[in-house]
Write a protein that holds these residues in place. Structure first.
Motif, PDB file in Angstrom:
ATOM      1  N   GLU A  79    -129.406 -29.569  -3.699  1.00 55.48           N
ATOM      2  CA  GLU A  79    -128.201 -28.782  -3.467  1.00 55.48           C
ATOM      3  C   GLU A  79    -127.026 -29.749  -3.554  1.00 55.48           C
ATOM      4  OE1 GLU A  79    -127.768 -25.439  -2.682  1.00 55.48           O
ATOM      5  OE2 GLU A  79    -129.896 -25.090  -3.058  1.00 55.48           O
ATOM      6  N   LEU A  80    -126.144 -29.512  -4.518  1.00 60.92           N
ATOM      7  CA  LEU A  80    -125.002 -30.399  -4.747  1.00 60.92           C
ATOM      8  C   LEU A  80    -123.734 -29.557  -4.900  1.00 60.92           C
ATOM      9  CD1 LEU A  80    -126.758 -32.729  -7.324  1.00 60.92           C
ATOM     10  CD2 LEU A  80    -126.285 -33.253  -4.937  1.00 60.92           C
ATOM     11  N   PRO A  81    -122.576 -30.149  -4.626  1.00 59.71           N
ATOM     12  CA  PRO A  81    -121.342 -29.364  -4.641  1.00 59.71           C
ATOM     13  C   PRO A  81    -120.818 -29.001  -6.030  1.00 59.71           C
ATOM     14  CG  PRO A  81    -120.886 -31.611  -3.936  1.00 59.71           C
ATOM     15  CD  PRO A  81    -122.369 -31.476  -4.055  1.00 59.71           C
ATOM     16  N   THR A  82    -121.032 -29.863  -7.040  1.00 68.97           N
ATOM     17  CA  THR A  82    -120.434 -29.605  -8.351  1.00 68.97           C
ATOM     18  C   THR A  82    -121.315 -30.139  -9.472  1.00 68.97           C
ATOM     19  OG1 THR A  82    -119.252 -31.712  -8.468  1.00 68.97           O
ATOM     20  CG2 THR A  82    -118.082 -29.879  -7.388  1.00 68.97           C
ATOM     21  N   ASP A  83    -121.004 -29.703 -10.694  1.00 74.39           N
ATOM     22  CA  ASP A  83    -121.684 -30.243 -11.876  1.00 74.39           C
ATOM     23  C   ASP A  83    -121.420 -31.737 -12.020  1.00 74.39           C
ATOM     24  OD1 ASP A  83    -122.498 -27.638 -12.367  1.00 74.39           O
ATOM     25  OD2 ASP A  83    -121.316 -27.408 -14.194  1.00 74.39           O
ATOM     26  N   VAL A  84    -120.224 -32.164 -11.660  1.00 77.13           N
ATOM     27  CA  VAL A  84    -119.882 -33.588 -11.752  1.00 77.13           C
ATOM     28  C   VAL A  84    -120.785 -34.402 -10.829  1.00 77.13           C
ATOM     29  CG1 VAL A  84    -118.066 -35.308 -11.325  1.00 77.13           C
ATOM     30  CG2 VAL A  84    -117.506 -33.158 -12.461  1.00 77.13           C
ATOM     31  N   ILE A 110    -130.364 -36.473 -20.708  1.00 76.22           N
ATOM     32  CA  ILE A 110    -130.194 -37.905 -20.966  1.00 76.22           C
ATOM     33  C   ILE A 110    -131.531 -38.415 -21.490  1.00 76.22           C
ATOM     34  CG2 ILE A 110    -129.670 -40.175 -20.006  1.00 76.22           C
ATOM     35  CD1 ILE A 110    -128.108 -38.703 -17.774  1.00 76.22           C
ATOM     36  N   SER A 111    -131.503 -39.013 -22.686  1.00 68.32           N
ATOM     37  CA  SER A 111    -132.712 -39.559 -23.294  1.00 68.32           C
ATOM     38  C   SER A 111    -132.604 -41.076 -23.355  1.00 68.32           C
ATOM     39  CB  SER A 111    -132.907 -38.993 -24.698  1.00 68.32           C
ATOM     40  OG  SER A 111    -133.052 -37.599 -24.650  1.00 68.32           O
ATOM     41  N   ILE A 112    -133.669 -41.749 -22.941  1.00 67.34           N
ATOM     42  CA  ILE A 112    -133.723 -43.215 -22.956  1.00 67.34           C
ATOM     43  C   ILE A 112    -134.958 -43.627 -23.749  1.00 67.34           C
ATOM     44  CG2 ILE A 112    -133.915 -45.308 -21.556  1.00 67.34           C
ATOM     45  CD1 ILE A 112    -131.351 -43.883 -20.912  1.00 67.34           C
ATOM     46  N   ALA A 113    -134.799 -44.537 -24.698  1.00 65.52           N
ATOM     47  CA  ALA A 113    -135.927 -45.049 -25.463  1.00 65.52           C
ATOM     48  C   ALA A 113    -135.809 -46.558 -25.598  1.00 65.52           C
ATOM     49  CB  ALA A 113    -135.960 -44.410 -26.837  1.00 65.52           C
ATOM     50  N   ALA A 114    -136.921 -47.238 -25.386  1.00 69.93           N
ATOM     51  CA  ALA A 114    -136.976 -48.684 -25.577  1.00 69.93           C
ATOM     52  C   ALA A 114    -137.902 -48.964 -26.749  1.00 69.93           C
ATOM     53  CB  ALA A 114    -137.511 -49.354 -24.316  1.00 69.93           C
ATOM     54  N   THR A 115    -137.364 -49.631 -27.765  1.00 70.41           N
ATOM     55  CA  THR A 115    -138.164 -49.924 -28.941  1.00 70.41           C
ATOM     56  C   THR A 115    -138.306 -51.411 -29.133  1.00 70.41           C
ATOM     57  OG1 THR A 115    -136.230 -49.818 -30.353  1.00 70.41           O
ATOM     58  CG2 THR A 115    -137.506 -47.815 -30.100  1.00 70.41           C
ATOM     59  N   ALA A 161    -123.791 -33.542  -9.898  1.00 70.25           N
ATOM     60  CA  ALA A 161    -125.120 -33.516 -10.505  1.00 70.25           C
ATOM     61  C   ALA A 161    -125.215 -34.547 -11.628  1.00 70.25           C
ATOM     62  CB  ALA A 161    -125.432 -32.114 -11.037  1.00 70.25           C
ATOM     63  N   TRP A 162    -124.154 -34.667 -12.434  1.00 71.75           N
ATOM     64  CA  TRP A 162    -124.128 -35.674 -13.505  1.00 71.75           C
ATOM     65  C   TRP A 162    -124.244 -37.079 -12.918  1.00 71.75           C
ATOM     66  CZ3 TRP A 162    -124.968 -36.627 -18.341  1.00 71.75           C
ATOM     67  CH2 TRP A 162    -124.483 -37.794 -18.909  1.00 71.75           C
ATOM     68  N   ARG A 163    -123.505 -37.346 -11.861  1.00 71.30           N
ATOM     69  CA  ARG A 163    -123.561 -38.678 -11.230  1.00 71.30           C
ATOM     70  C   ARG A 163    -124.951 -38.974 -10.679  1.00 71.30           C
ATOM     71  NH1 ARG A 163    -117.761 -37.914  -8.520  1.00 71.30           N
ATOM     72  NH2 ARG A 163    -116.519 -38.543 -10.322  1.00 71.30           N
ATOM     73  N   GLU A 164    -125.583 -37.973 -10.067  1.00 71.15           N
ATOM     74  CA  GLU A 164    -126.954 -38.146  -9.584  1.00 71.15           C
ATOM     75  C   GLU A 164    -127.902 -38.445 -10.748  1.00 71.15           C
ATOM     76  OE1 GLU A 164    -128.355 -38.187  -6.485  1.00 71.15           O
ATOM     77  OE2 GLU A 164    -126.348 -38.103  -5.631  1.00 71.15           O
ATOM     78  N   ALA A 165    -127.714 -37.743 -11.859  1.00 68.56           N
ATOM     79  CA  ALA A 165    -128.559 -37.937 -13.036  1.00 68.56           C
ATOM     80  C   ALA A 165    -128.418 -39.355 -13.584  1.00 68.56           C
ATOM     81  CB  ALA A 165    -128.215 -36.909 -14.110  1.00 68.56           C
ATOM     82  N   THR A 166    -127.195 -39.832 -13.703  1.00 66.73           N
ATOM     83  CA  THR A 166    -127.001 -41.180 -14.247  1.00 66.73           C
ATOM     84  C   THR A 166    -127.527 -42.244 -13.294  1.00 66.73           C
ATOM     85  OG1 THR A 166    -124.717 -41.300 -13.437  1.00 66.73           O
ATOM     86  CG2 THR A 166    -125.052 -40.504 -15.696  1.00 66.73           C
ATOM     87  N   THR A 167    -127.393 -42.018 -12.001  1.00 66.21           N
ATOM     88  CA  THR A 167    -127.938 -42.958 -11.017  1.00 66.21           C
ATOM     89  C   THR A 167    -129.457 -43.009 -11.117  1.00 66.21           C
ATOM     90  OG1 THR A 167    -126.092 -42.622  -9.507  1.00 66.21           O
ATOM     91  CG2 THR A 167    -128.127 -43.466  -8.548  1.00 66.21           C
ATOM     92  N   LEU A 168    -130.086 -41.846 -11.206  1.00 64.89           N
ATOM     93  CA  LEU A 168    -131.541 -41.785 -11.336  1.00 64.89           C
ATOM     94  C   LEU A 168    -132.006 -42.483 -12.607  1.00 64.89           C
ATOM     95  CD1 LEU A 168    -134.330 -40.858 -10.499  1.00 64.89           C
ATOM     96  CD2 LEU A 168    -133.800 -38.612 -11.474  1.00 64.89           C
ATOM     97  N   LEU A 211    -134.378 -37.048 -19.101  1.00 60.54           N
ATOM     98  CA  LEU A 211    -134.010 -36.381 -17.864  1.00 60.54           C
ATOM     99  C   LEU A 211    -133.233 -35.118 -18.205  1.00 60.54           C
ATOM    100  CD1 LEU A 211    -133.700 -36.272 -14.757  1.00 60.54           C
ATOM    101  CD2 LEU A 211    -131.582 -37.550 -15.063  1.00 60.54           C
ATOM    102  N   LEU A 212    -133.703 -33.993 -17.685  1.00 58.46           N
ATOM    103  CA  LEU A 212    -133.014 -32.720 -17.846  1.00 58.46           C
ATOM    104  C   LEU A 212    -132.456 -32.301 -16.506  1.00 58.46           C
ATOM    105  CD1 LEU A 212    -135.786 -30.848 -19.860  1.00 58.46           C
ATOM    106  CD2 LEU A 212    -133.848 -32.114 -20.773  1.00 58.46           C
ATOM    107  N   VAL A 213    -131.247 -31.765 -16.519  1.00 54.95           N
ATOM    108  CA  VAL A 213    -130.649 -31.198 -15.318  1.00 54.95           C
ATOM    109  C   VAL A 213    -130.364 -29.733 -15.606  1.00 54.95           C
ATOM    110  CG1 VAL A 213    -128.752 -31.310 -13.665  1.00 54.95           C
ATOM    111  CG2 VAL A 213    -129.598 -33.424 -14.714  1.00 54.95           C
TER     112      VAL A 213
END
Length: 69
Positions: free
Chosen positions: A20-25, A64-69, A27-34, A51-53
């Motif tokens: 439960e979060l107050p805003t989309d912003v 957010i997609s992360i790939a290490a090659t 949620a975005w910050r939580e996603a980038t932190t994770l 990561l899907l939100v």
């Protein structure tokens, strides 16, 4: 407060998380932190994850997609 569901694809052992979060912003910050924590602690060469939100209605807000090659 609104419900947001965080789903990590491509990594085993991660169950979807509902927050439960107050805003989309916020949620975005939580996603980038994770993502930063996963990159630091879990990412290895030739691996990756996505990561899907989703909002409370199941609509995808962010990806957010992360790939290490």
């Amino acid at each position: 407060m609104a419900a947001y569901k965080f789903i990590i694809e491509g990594r085993s052992g991660f169950e979807p998380v509902l927050l439960e979060l107050p805003t989309d912003v916020t949620a975005w910050r939580e996603a980038t932190t994770l993502c930063g924590e996963l990159v630091k602690d879990e990412l290895e060469p030739s691996t990756g994850f996505r990561l899907l939100v989703l909002d409370g209605n199941g609509v995808q807000l962010f990806q957010i997609s992360i790939a290490a090659t």
